[in-house]
Each structure stands twice: as structure tokens, then as C-alpha cells.
Design an enzyme around this catalytic site. Structure first.
Site, short mmCIF file in Angstrom:
data_model
loop_
_atom_site.label_atom_id
_atom_site.label_comp_id
_atom_site.label_asym_id
_atom_site.label_seq_id
_atom_site.Cartn_x
_atom_site.Cartn_y
_atom_site.Cartn_z
N GLU A 191 0.61 -1.50 -0.11
CA GLU A 191 0.22 -0.13 -0.40
C GLU A 191 0.49 1.21 0.36
OE1 GLU A 191 -1.79 1.63 3.92
OE2 GLU A 191 -1.32 0.34 4.94
N LYS A 221 -5.73 10.34 0.74
CA LYS A 221 -5.70 8.98 0.99
C LYS A 221 -7.02 8.23 0.81
CE LYS A 221 -6.29 6.55 5.38
NZ LYS A 221 -6.80 6.76 7.82
N VAL A 227 -5.66 0.40 2.68
CA VAL A 227 -5.40 -1.60 2.60
C VAL A 227 -6.53 -1.97 1.43
CG1 VAL A 227 -6.16 -3.58 3.47
CG2 VAL A 227 -4.76 -2.25 4.96
N ASP A 278 -18.56 3.08 12.88
CA ASP A 278 -16.95 4.00 12.27
C ASP A 278 -16.18 2.60 11.44
OD1 ASP A 278 -14.63 5.00 11.21
OD2 ASP A 278 -14.38 6.35 12.12
N ASP A 282 -11.44 -1.43 4.51
CA ASP A 282 -10.84 -2.28 4.76
C ASP A 282 -12.00 -4.01 5.17
OD1 ASP A 282 -8.71 -0.36 4.61
OD2 ASP A 282 -8.13 -1.04 5.94
N LYS A 328 -5.12 -2.51 13.52
CA LYS A 328 -4.27 -1.25 14.04
C LYS A 328 -4.49 -1.09 15.37
CE LYS A 328 -3.81 1.52 10.26
NZ LYS A 328 -4.38 2.01 9.17
#
Length: 300
Positions: free
Chosen positions: A24, A85, A105, A137, A141, A158
Site C-alpha cells: 500500500e 488518502k 488496504v 465508524d 478495509d 491497528k
């Protein structure tokens, strides 16, 4: 209109059926500061080449999805102002406006699938954010991984996210999750999370992907790789810092695409740079293992 452009190296690798590992570009533009981001990107590509595979860093440039970037293009992504992004929902607009886009991703998985690439190495997956009941939220991905039929290596989800809920979401979407030679799901910066996972080896991953070639299943496979022991951080220490950073983001009203860069920057500052070192080293480690596994897959 053909919007996918492959570098000469990637075109040759596909024709000759060489192992390829997708990478990525959001981690370059939004995940790390300059010049560490460029050094990391070039080091990761070199690691993949040394293991006998071909790196395919992906980005959106000049109205095209580029698969396989030159060093000049990597520098551009790392330094250019207003790099977008780019997740799946953003992709048509970024292409149409000829904006420079760094792929998440999700978008990297989409592009890699279009190019016929099966292996992908990244730092950490996006997922379900904390407090999801209040703001719903959830990273795209997860949805894209359920549709892209890749083998994705990361150091887990993450750690700024709700890891248990993310793993539940992956299960709901039919995305199998394995721990690379570990029975405990890694916590990104840490090697542990307190969550159990089925262990798997490189040979088993290669065999699994070969078996998957004969099944009509579009879900990707997620391989969670613990961070290298010498760079991993203490779980209690990093969780305290993450919680403090999330509180600061809430107080400042930071949400959406801005939340992850803000939190990573805050965590880096609070750990005196140790989190950035861990991030760089775990990405390199994931790339190495992904490349080795891709080579095994192609040798079967």
C-alpha cells in the site's frame, strides 16, 4: 477506459508467473513522516526482492491506478502536498480529478486483485473503531478483504481500533484469520493481545492458498504476524498512551480520515519515537514473510 497501469517490471513478473507482493502507499503518505517514509518504502521493496519476489507498491497517479512504482514516484507520494488518502469510495473521484492518491488496504487489495496479485504485506489492518455504537465508524478495509481473494500479512489490526469487534466482523464476513507461528493474535505494536488465534506456518499458508484456487470463495485470508521481539512495545504501556491519544482526539473533534494520522503522530510523540521504530520494523518483517510465502506458493 483502461485505468490500471502496470510497470514494466510487474507486467514481466505476471507473464513469467513470478511471485509478487503488493504494498500500500497510505503508509508512505500518511503513516510516517519524511524521510523515514521513503527509507521504509525502499527498504521494504529491497527485502521483497532479496527473498526472490517482486514488490508492487500501488498508488493513484495522473488519472491511473499505478501498480509498481518507480523510486521517483515513491518520492512523489512521500512529499507531495494534498495527497488524498484513497479508499474504495474515493477512488472514482481521485481518478477523475487526476489527483494524487495514496491507496489504503482496501484500495490496494482491489487494485492487486485486478492485476492478478495474490499476496499483500502491510503494517496493520483498518477495522472497527472504538465507540462504534455511537458513530458506526468501520473501515472499508474489512468489506474489501471479503471480496478480493488475497493473502494479507499484517501485524494484526491497528491497536488504536476495537480489536475484538474487528475480529468478530472479519468472522461475519467469512475472512479466515490465522496467527503466523503464534496462538495469540498480535496487538500491532505488541506481540500479544490476550486473544487466541489458530497458528499457521508458511508451508501451510502456501498450501491453503493453492487449495483456495480450487474454491469459489472471494474472501481474503488474513495472516497476523507478531512484531519482531526486539522492537515490540509493552502492552500495558502502549495501551495507556493510545487511550490518552484517543481522548485528545475526541476533545479536539478529530474524526474520519484524520483520526489515524493524528493518533499515530500523538503516539509517536508520547513514546519518544519507539512506536515509529516498531512500525517500520514490523512492516519490514511482514514483507519478508509475505515474500517468502509467495515464493513457496509459486514453487508448489
Amino acid at each position: 477506459m483502461k485505468l490500471l497501469r502496470l510497470s514494466d517490471e510487474i507486467q514481466e513478473a505476471i507473464i513469467e508467473k513470478k511471485p509478487i507482493v503488493a504494498l500500500e502507499s497510505t503508509i508512505i503518505s500518511h503513516g510516517m513522516p519524511y524521510p523515514e517514509n521513503v527509507e521504509m518504502a525502499l527498504s521494504v521493496e529491497e527485502i521483497i526482492r532479496k527473498e526472490g519476489a517482486v514488490p508492487a507498491t500501488i498508488a493513484v497517479l495522473d488519472g491511473y491506478i499505478k501498480v509498481g512504482l518507480s523510486q521517483e514516484e515513491i518520492e512523489r507520494i512521500s512529499k507531495e502536498d494534498h495527497v488524498v488518502k484513497t479508499s474504495i469510495r474515493d477512488l472514482p473521484g481521485v481518478l477523475a480529478k487526476h489527483q494524487t492518491g495514496a491507496t489504503t488496504v482496501a484500495t490496494t487489495s482491489y487494485a492487486a486483485k485486478q492485476a492478478g496479485i495474490r499476496f499483500f504485506a502491510t503494517g496493520g489492518l483498518g477495522g472497527v473503531h472504538r465507540g462504534v455504537a455511537e458513530h458506526l465508524d468501520i473501515s472499508n478495509d474489512l468489506v474489501t478483504l471479503a471480496q478480493s481473494n488475497m493473502c494479507v500479512f499484517s501485524a494484526g489490526v491497528k491497536s488504536i481500533l476495537d480489536v475484538p469487534k474487528t475480529l468478530e466482523m472479519l468472522e461475519t464476513l467469512g475472512v479466515p484469520v490465522y496467527g503466523y507461528e503464534t496462538t495469540e493474535y498480535p496487538g500491532f505494536y505488541t506481540r500479544e493481545s490476550g486473544i487466541g488465534v489458530e497458528s499457521i506456518t508458511q508451508d501451510e499458508i502456501a498450501e491453503l492458498m493453492k487449495t483456495k484456487d480450487h474454491l469459489v470463495l472471494n474472501q481474503s485470508v488474513h495472516i497476523a504476524v507478531p512484531a519482531p521481539e526486539q522492537y515490540a512495545l509493552s502492552q500495558s504501556h502502549i495501551q495507556k498512551i493510545i487511550n490518552e491519544s484517543i481522548t485528545e482526539a475526541d476533545e479536539q473533534g478529530i474524526t474520519g480520515k484524520q483520526i489515524t494520522p493524528f493518533l499515530l503522530s500523538s503516539i509517536k510523540e508520547k513514546t519518544s519515537g519507539d512506536s515509529l521504530k516498531a512500525n517500520i520494523e514490523l512492516v519490514k518483517n511482514n514483507a519478508r514473510i509475505a515474500a517468502q510465502t509467495a515464493v513457496k506458493y509459486h514453487s508448489k
